[in-house]
Design a protein around this motif. Structure first.
Motif, PDB file in Angstrom:
ATOM      1  N   MET A  13       0.828  -1.201   0.000  1.00 54.37           N
ATOM      2  CA  MET A  13       0.000   0.000   0.000  1.00 54.37           C
ATOM      3  C   MET A  13       0.864   1.254   0.000  1.00 54.37           C
ATOM      4  O   MET A  13       0.467   2.294  -0.536  1.00 54.37           O
ATOM      5  CB  MET A  13      -0.943   0.002   1.195  1.00 54.37           C
ATOM      6  CG  MET A  13      -2.011  -1.077   1.130  1.00 54.37           C
ATOM      7  SD  MET A  13      -3.313  -0.853   2.368  1.00 54.37           S
ATOM      8  CE  MET A  13      -4.151   0.596   1.720  1.00 54.37           C
ATOM      9  N   ARG A  14       2.025   1.165   0.610  1.00 53.80           N
ATOM     10  CA  ARG A  14       2.933   2.309   0.617  1.00 53.80           C
ATOM     11  C   ARG A  14       3.363   2.666  -0.807  1.00 53.80           C
ATOM     12  O   ARG A  14       3.579   3.843  -1.122  1.00 53.80           O
ATOM     13  CB  ARG A  14       4.152   1.996   1.482  1.00 53.80           C
ATOM     14  CG  ARG A  14       5.263   3.037   1.429  1.00 53.80           C
ATOM     15  CD  ARG A  14       4.834   4.381   1.998  1.00 53.80           C
ATOM     16  NE  ARG A  14       5.959   5.318   1.964  1.00 53.80           N
ATOM     17  CZ  ARG A  14       5.851   6.597   1.658  1.00 53.80           C
ATOM     18  NH1 ARG A  14       4.675   7.130   1.378  1.00 53.80           N
ATOM     19  NH2 ARG A  14       6.916   7.370   1.657  1.00 53.80           N
ATOM     20  N   VAL A  19       2.927   7.066  -5.020  1.00 49.52           N
ATOM     21  CA  VAL A  19       2.403   7.638  -6.267  1.00 49.52           C
ATOM     22  C   VAL A  19       1.494   8.824  -5.959  1.00 49.52           C
ATOM     23  O   VAL A  19       1.558   9.869  -6.620  1.00 49.52           O
ATOM     24  CB  VAL A  19       1.650   6.570  -7.081  1.00 49.52           C
ATOM     25  CG1 VAL A  19       0.988   7.197  -8.315  1.00 49.52           C
ATOM     26  CG2 VAL A  19       2.594   5.449  -7.514  1.00 49.52           C
ATOM     27  N   VAL A  20       0.654   8.667  -4.954  1.00 53.00           N
ATOM     28  CA  VAL A  20      -0.246   9.752  -4.561  1.00 53.00           C
ATOM     29  C   VAL A  20       0.554  10.984  -4.141  1.00 53.00           C
ATOM     30  O   VAL A  20       0.276  12.116  -4.572  1.00 53.00           O
ATOM     31  CB  VAL A  20      -1.171   9.293  -3.422  1.00 53.00           C
ATOM     32  CG1 VAL A  20      -1.977  10.467  -2.879  1.00 53.00           C
ATOM     33  CG2 VAL A  20      -2.105   8.197  -3.910  1.00 53.00           C
ATOM     34  N   HIS A  25       2.448  16.533  -5.210  1.00 50.57           N
ATOM     35  CA  HIS A  25       3.571  17.474  -5.309  1.00 50.57           C
ATOM     36  C   HIS A  25       3.638  18.084  -6.711  1.00 50.57           C
ATOM     37  O   HIS A  25       3.834  19.302  -6.865  1.00 50.57           O
ATOM     38  CB  HIS A  25       4.869  16.735  -4.985  1.00 50.57           C
ATOM     39  CG  HIS A  25       6.086  17.608  -5.027  1.00 50.57           C
ATOM     40  ND1 HIS A  25       6.433  18.460  -4.003  1.00 50.57           N
ATOM     41  CD2 HIS A  25       7.034  17.774  -5.999  1.00 50.57           C
ATOM     42  CE1 HIS A  25       7.541  19.115  -4.325  1.00 50.57           C
ATOM     43  NE2 HIS A  25       7.931  18.714  -5.528  1.00 50.57           N
ATOM     44  N   ALA A  26       3.456  17.267  -7.738  1.00 48.15           N
ATOM     45  CA  ALA A  26       3.519  17.755  -9.110  1.00 48.15           C
ATOM     46  C   ALA A  26       2.386  18.730  -9.409  1.00 48.15           C
ATOM     47  O   ALA A  26       2.584  19.757 -10.079  1.00 48.15           O
ATOM     48  CB  ALA A  26       3.474  16.580 -10.089  1.00 48.15           C
ATOM     49  N   VAL A  27       1.201  18.406  -8.903  1.00 44.43           N
ATOM     50  CA  VAL A  27       0.050  19.289  -9.135  1.00 44.43           C
ATOM     51  C   VAL A  27       0.242  20.622  -8.430  1.00 44.43           C
ATOM     52  O   VAL A  27      -0.038  21.690  -8.988  1.00 44.43           O
ATOM     53  CB  VAL A  27      -1.249  18.601  -8.680  1.00 44.43           C
ATOM     54  CG1 VAL A  27      -2.402  19.591  -8.656  1.00 44.43           C
ATOM     55  CG2 VAL A  27      -1.580  17.425  -9.604  1.00 44.43           C
ATOM     56  N   ARG A  28       0.746  20.562  -7.209  1.00 40.78           N
ATOM     57  CA  ARG A  28       0.972  21.819  -6.483  1.00 40.78           C
ATOM     58  C   ARG A  28       1.993  22.687  -7.222  1.00 40.78           C
ATOM     59  O   ARG A  28       1.829  23.906  -7.324  1.00 40.78           O
ATOM     60  CB  ARG A  28       1.437  21.541  -5.061  1.00 40.78           C
ATOM     61  CG  ARG A  28       1.639  22.809  -4.234  1.00 40.78           C
ATOM     62  CD  ARG A  28       1.745  22.540  -2.758  1.00 40.78           C
ATOM     63  NE  ARG A  28       1.713  23.784  -1.999  1.00 40.78           N
ATOM     64  CZ  ARG A  28       1.463  23.857  -0.712  1.00 40.78           C
ATOM     65  NH1 ARG A  28       1.218  22.754  -0.005  1.00 40.78           N
ATOM     66  NH2 ARG A  28       1.461  25.028  -0.091  1.00 40.78           N
ATOM     67  N   ASP A  29       3.045  22.080  -7.741  1.00 37.02           N
ATOM     68  CA  ASP A  29       4.045  22.839  -8.492  1.00 37.02           C
ATOM     69  C   ASP A  29       3.454  23.465  -9.754  1.00 37.02           C
ATOM     70  O   ASP A  29       3.871  24.556 -10.168  1.00 37.02           O
ATOM     71  CB  ASP A  29       5.206  21.924  -8.880  1.00 37.02           C
ATOM     72  CG  ASP A  29       6.194  21.708  -7.740  1.00 37.02           C
ATOM     73  OD1 ASP A  29       6.064  22.385  -6.698  1.00 37.02           O
ATOM     74  OD2 ASP A  29       7.079  20.856  -7.884  1.00 37.02           O
ATOM     75  N   ALA A  30       2.484  22.773 -10.360  1.00 35.31           N
ATOM     76  CA  ALA A  30       1.904  23.253 -11.614  1.00 35.31           C
ATOM     77  C   ALA A  30       0.795  24.281 -11.407  1.00 35.31           C
ATOM     78  O   ALA A  30       0.408  24.970 -12.356  1.00 35.31           O
ATOM     79  CB  ALA A  30       1.350  22.070 -12.409  1.00 35.31           C
ATOM     80  N   ALA A  31       0.279  24.371 -10.201  1.00 37.21           N
ATOM     81  CA  ALA A  31      -0.855  25.260  -9.930  1.00 37.21           C
ATOM     82  C   ALA A  31      -0.373  26.702  -9.825  1.00 37.21           C
ATOM     83  O   ALA A  31       0.300  27.081  -8.863  1.00 37.21           O
ATOM     84  CB  ALA A  31      -1.557  24.832  -8.649  1.00 37.21           C
ATOM     85  N   ALA A  32      -0.713  27.495 -10.818  1.00 40.05           N
ATOM     86  CA  ALA A  32      -0.310  28.901 -10.853  1.00 40.05           C
ATOM     87  C   ALA A  32      -1.468  29.722 -11.396  1.00 40.05           C
ATOM     88  O   ALA A  32      -2.411  29.181 -12.004  1.00 40.05           O
ATOM     89  CB  ALA A  32       0.928  29.079 -11.731  1.00 40.05           C
ATOM     90  N   VAL A  33      -1.405  31.001 -11.166  1.00 40.19           N
ATOM     91  CA  VAL A  33      -2.441  31.886 -11.711  1.00 40.19           C
ATOM     92  C   VAL A  33      -2.498  31.689 -13.224  1.00 40.19           C
ATOM     93  O   VAL A  33      -1.481  31.737 -13.916  1.00 40.19           O
ATOM     94  CB  VAL A  33      -2.127  33.347 -11.354  1.00 40.19           C
ATOM     95  CG1 VAL A  33      -3.127  34.285 -12.039  1.00 40.19           C
ATOM     96  CG2 VAL A  33      -2.160  33.540  -9.844  1.00 40.19           C
ATOM     97  N   GLN A 254       2.741   9.863   2.813  1.00 42.57           N
ATOM     98  CA  GLN A 254       3.659  10.993   3.002  1.00 42.57           C
ATOM     99  C   GLN A 254       4.658  11.034   1.833  1.00 42.57           C
ATOM    100  O   GLN A 254       4.953  10.013   1.224  1.00 42.57           O
ATOM    101  CB  GLN A 254       4.384  10.883   4.328  1.00 42.57           C
ATOM    102  CG  GLN A 254       5.311   9.691   4.452  1.00 42.57           C
ATOM    103  CD  GLN A 254       5.917   9.593   5.823  1.00 42.57           C
ATOM    104  OE1 GLN A 254       5.722  10.466   6.655  1.00 42.57           O
ATOM    105  NE2 GLN A 254       6.658   8.519   6.065  1.00 42.57           N
ATOM    106  N   PRO A 255       5.205  12.213   1.543  1.00 40.89           N
ATOM    107  CA  PRO A 255       6.195  12.311   0.463  1.00 40.89           C
ATOM    108  C   PRO A 255       7.403  11.433   0.735  1.00 40.89           C
ATOM    109  O   PRO A 255       7.741  11.166   1.898  1.00 40.89           O
ATOM    110  CB  PRO A 255       6.564  13.793   0.463  1.00 40.89           C
ATOM    111  CG  PRO A 255       5.389  14.484   1.072  1.00 40.89           C
ATOM    112  CD  PRO A 255       4.857  13.513   2.102  1.00 40.89           C
TER     113      PRO A 255
END
Length: 255
Positions: A13-14, A19-20, A25-33, A254-255
């Motif tokens: 499961m880990r 992957v989650v 992390h990738a989505v947060r980096d891509a989220a911009a105005v 967790q990351p």
């Protein structure tokens, strides 16, 4: 029926949890105005493809929903608490964005969520998010073998209520394993010492959902999925999948 997972199954499961974490992390980096919610969904789909994983969300169709879920991410903006469907909406400066994501690897699921502000933050939003994150860690800390589900809810609810926030009515966490949603329901408010006793091998998604305006009520959006705060105030949602072990809680996402 609650399935207790073996140490080897928790290790499996880990892998889904990693992957989650990578996708969030990738989505947060891509989220911009100016970035659209659909573009963020494509980022998460790319992480799944690279990892050889499957989405836990895409085509998921619970009884309450009018149609299968059409994306791999849930993207909830401002007064949307959870289950927001990615659209062409482009993020604006100061938006509070909640991202929920699930992945399946070799038949095992992981589920996690983060909330953050895009662009220039309002200090009130930062405090809402920080308080929700603090409640998540308190709930995780209460997930000790021999404790009860009520201990998790009491830990989360006390932090939210003390801060003057509402708790999304009738919603909370859940068991996770071979299905994304398993028994038991994990409340975000409860009485310490009450409820199901926690045993090593239980895997739970713990997910506080706090409402800035103090109300617990919500309304369902026209898409049949998105849940909005009834008072129009902003909301934050954070989540980890954790395992109850003899040594204490183990965070699988967790990351």
């Amino acid at each position: 029926m609650i399935e207790l997972k073996t140490p080897g199954e928790l290790d499996a499961m880990r892998l889904a949890g990693k992957v989650v974490a990578t996708a969030l992390h990738a989505v947060r980096d891509a989220a911009a105005v100016g970035t659209s919610l659909m573009e963020l969904d494509e980022v998460a789909a790319g992480v799944l493809a690279q990892a050889g994983a499957r989405s836990s969300f895409l085509n998921y169709h619970p009884r309450f929903a009018p149609s299968p879920y059409p994306a791999v991410l849930c993207t909830s903006v401002n007064d949307a608490v959870v289950h927001g469907i990615p659209t062409g909406y482009r993020l604006r400066d100061g938006d509070l964005l909640g991202i929920d994501f699930g992945a399946e690897v070799d038949g095992w699921h992981g589920d996690s969520a983060i909330s953050f502000v895009v662009g220039t933050p309002d200090p009130r939003d930062l405090e809402l998010i920080a308080t929700t994150e603090r409640a998540l860690m308190a709930g995780i800390g209460a997930a000790q073998p021999g404790n009860r589900l009520g201990d998790i809810g009491a830990a989360i609810g006390a932090i939210g209520r003390r801060a003057g926030y509402g708790l999304l009515a009738d919603h909370g966490g859940h068991g996770v394993g071979r299905a994304m949603h398993e028994e038991p329901h994990v409340p975000n408010e409860g009485k310490a010492g009450e409820g199901l006793q926690l045993r090593p091998g239980m895997v739970l998604a713990i997910e506080p959902m706090f409402v800035a305006g103090g109300g617990d009520d919500y309304r369902v959006g026209d898409d049949g999925w998105t849940l909005y705060t009834a008072d129009g105030s902003r909301a934050a949602h954070v989540e980890h999948t954790i395992a109850v072990t003899a040594d204490g809680p183990r965070i699988l996402t967790q990351p």
